[in-house]
Design an enzyme around this catalytic site. Structure first.
Site, mmCIF file in Angstrom:
data_model
loop_
_atom_site.group_PDB
_atom_site.id
_atom_site.type_symbol
_atom_site.label_atom_id
_atom_site.label_comp_id
_atom_site.label_asym_id
_atom_site.label_seq_id
_atom_site.Cartn_x
_atom_site.Cartn_y
_atom_site.Cartn_z
ATOM 1 N N HIS A 12 -1.336 -2.198 8.977
ATOM 2 C CA HIS A 12 -2.329 -3.112 8.386
ATOM 3 C C HIS A 12 -1.693 -3.983 7.294
ATOM 4 O O HIS A 12 -2.328 -4.270 6.282
ATOM 5 C CB HIS A 12 -3.541 -2.330 7.878
ATOM 6 C CG HIS A 12 -3.246 -1.293 6.838
ATOM 7 N ND1 HIS A 12 -3.926 -0.099 6.735
ATOM 8 C CD2 HIS A 12 -2.334 -1.271 5.828
ATOM 9 C CE1 HIS A 12 -3.458 0.591 5.717
ATOM 10 N NE2 HIS A 12 -2.486 -0.100 5.151
ATOM 11 N N HIS A 59 -6.885 0.558 -0.897
ATOM 12 C CA HIS A 59 -5.664 0.562 -1.705
ATOM 13 C C HIS A 59 -6.005 0.355 -3.172
ATOM 14 O O HIS A 59 -5.559 -0.609 -3.784
ATOM 15 C CB HIS A 59 -4.703 -0.523 -1.218
ATOM 16 C CG HIS A 59 -4.257 -0.346 0.209
ATOM 17 N ND1 HIS A 59 -5.067 -0.598 1.289
ATOM 18 C CD2 HIS A 59 -3.077 0.062 0.722
ATOM 19 C CE1 HIS A 59 -4.404 -0.352 2.408
ATOM 20 N NE2 HIS A 59 -3.199 0.048 2.103
ATOM 21 N N HIS A 193 7.240 2.822 5.756
ATOM 22 C CA HIS A 193 7.409 1.850 4.667
ATOM 23 C C HIS A 193 7.257 2.548 3.324
ATOM 24 O O HIS A 193 6.554 3.538 3.188
ATOM 25 C CB HIS A 193 6.480 0.643 4.762
ATOM 26 C CG HIS A 193 4.987 0.873 4.640
ATOM 27 N ND1 HIS A 193 4.274 1.756 5.420
ATOM 28 C CD2 HIS A 193 4.060 0.288 3.833
ATOM 29 C CE1 HIS A 193 2.984 1.692 5.110
ATOM 30 N NE2 HIS A 193 2.826 0.814 4.135
ATOM 31 N N GLU A 240 0.497 6.925 5.459
ATOM 32 C CA GLU A 240 -0.696 6.295 6.052
ATOM 33 C C GLU A 240 -0.859 6.676 7.520
ATOM 34 O O GLU A 240 -1.964 6.626 8.069
ATOM 35 C CB GLU A 240 -0.613 4.758 5.928
ATOM 36 C CG GLU A 240 -0.789 4.259 4.506
ATOM 37 C CD GLU A 240 -0.734 2.745 4.392
ATOM 38 O OE1 GLU A 240 -1.198 2.219 3.371
ATOM 39 O OE2 GLU A 240 -0.201 2.059 5.310
HETATM 40 C C1 DHB Z 1 2.472 -3.625 2.768
HETATM 41 C C2 DHB Z 1 2.101 -2.675 3.723
HETATM 42 C C3 DHB Z 1 0.936 -1.926 3.554
HETATM 43 O O1 DHB Z 1 0.523 -0.948 4.414
HETATM 44 C C4 DHB Z 1 0.150 -2.129 2.465
HETATM 45 O O2 DHB Z 1 -1.001 -1.440 2.363
HETATM 46 C C5 DHB Z 1 0.519 -3.060 1.496
HETATM 47 C C6 DHB Z 1 1.675 -3.805 1.657
HETATM 48 C C7 DHB Z 1 3.700 -4.459 2.930
HETATM 49 O O3 DHB Z 1 4.543 -4.166 3.776
HETATM 50 O O4 DHB Z 1 3.806 -5.468 2.232
HETATM 51 FE FE FE Z 2 -1.395 0.214 3.373
#
Ligand code: DHB
Ligand code: FE
Length: 280
Positions: A12, A59, A193, A240
């Site tokens: 997302h 978030h 990530h 996540e």
């Molecule tokens: C990013 C990815 C995410 O899942 C999120 O919630 C906020 C930022 C990103 O890669 O920038």
């Molecule tokens: Fe996220």
């Protein structure tokens, strides 16, 4: 009776939504991503459910870190896109399905999943970006939505196994709803990530690919992962992906993989999408 027809897992990444909102999808950075999403969108065009349960995380947008529940069902008539600092995304209002949402909530609580209930909720990129992934830029979202918000951002998070069992309980609840409705379920977030700290920028295609393979043929393997496994292998925000386990738990043991797409990087994230259809 209502029934779940299919599931999708999708990252997302907020930048994906911003690229669409600001007309940048044709730029060289974004072009391969949106090319890879074409089959996702084609499938969704032909398979629009009456209602979609979107398992996502807030978030620290609508919730403050002082006030966070583990699992929250959104039972409102409608959900406004949230202002995450740049004004709300200019996307359609998200329309709920209070009758089904309350039915699922009641069934979950009576089967010992102690849900929190949100009668109003502003939804951030965790929920609106997946809608943009699936449906592009319509005037009205073609499916009603039940937001299911999971705490993945503040310790202690629910276990990957608990998420899977929640999905199984959601399926039973949906199948006991008397109206003839088709229902989709999406798990959002991930894949690997990490946005901050010493290991910022962690990406792990091997882990992500194994996770997606397991979703198809050995979903129990993804329930045996610990929080530490996710954080070590997929970075802090890789956790996540436990929300994809909710989606998978709501499907049949046997599923057909309709389409899979994986692309690195999108912003700071490994982007993954997978569509799974129930088989008998
Ligand atoms: C990013 C990815 C995410 O899942 C999120 O919630 C906020 C930022 C990103 O890669 O920038
Ligand atoms: Fe996220």
């Amino acid at each position: 009776m209502a029934r779940i027809i299919a599931g999708m897992g999708t990252s997302h990444v907020p930048g994906l939504g911003a690229a669409m909102d600001n007309g940048k999808t044709g730029e060289p950075y974004w072009q391969p991503l949106f090319k890879g999403l074409e089959p996702v969108r084609a499938w969704h065009k032909d398979n629009i459910p009456d209602v979609t349960i979107i398992v996502y995380n807030d978030h620290a947008t609508s919730y403050s870190l002082d006030n966070y529940s583990t699992f929250t069902m959104g039972v409102a008539e409608e959900f406004m896109p949230a202002d995450e600092g740049w004004g709300p995304r200019q996307v359609p209002m998200v329309m709920g399905h209070p009758e089904l949402a309350w039915h699922i909530t009641e069934n979950l609580i009576l089967s010992e999943f102690d849900m929190a209930v949100a009668g109003s909720l502003e939804v951030d990129h965790g929920l609106t970006v997946p809608l943009s992934v699936a449906y592009d830029q319509p005037d009205v979202w073609p499916t009603k939505v039940i937001p299911l918000c999971v705490n993945v951002i503040q310790y202690p998070q629910p276990t990957p196994l608990r998420c899977y069992k929640l999905g199984q309980a959601i399926r039973r609840a949906v199948e006991s709803f008397p109206e003839d409705l088709s229902v989709g379920i999406w798990g959002t977030g991930g894949m690997s990530h990490q946005l901050g700290g010493e290991r910022a920028g962690v990406l792990n295609p091997e882990f992500d690919t194994a996770f997606m393979n397991n979703l198809v043929s050995d979903p129990a393997a993804n329930t045996r992962l610990t929080h530490t496994d996710f954080i070590r292998e997929a970075g802090c925000e890789g956790i996540e992906m436990i929300m994809w386990n909710v989606m998978r738990g709501a499907l049949n043991d046997n599923v057909n993989e309709i389409y899979r797409f994986y692309h690195i990087p999108v912003s700071a994230t490994a982007y993954g999408a997978i569509i799974l259809e129930n088989t008998d």
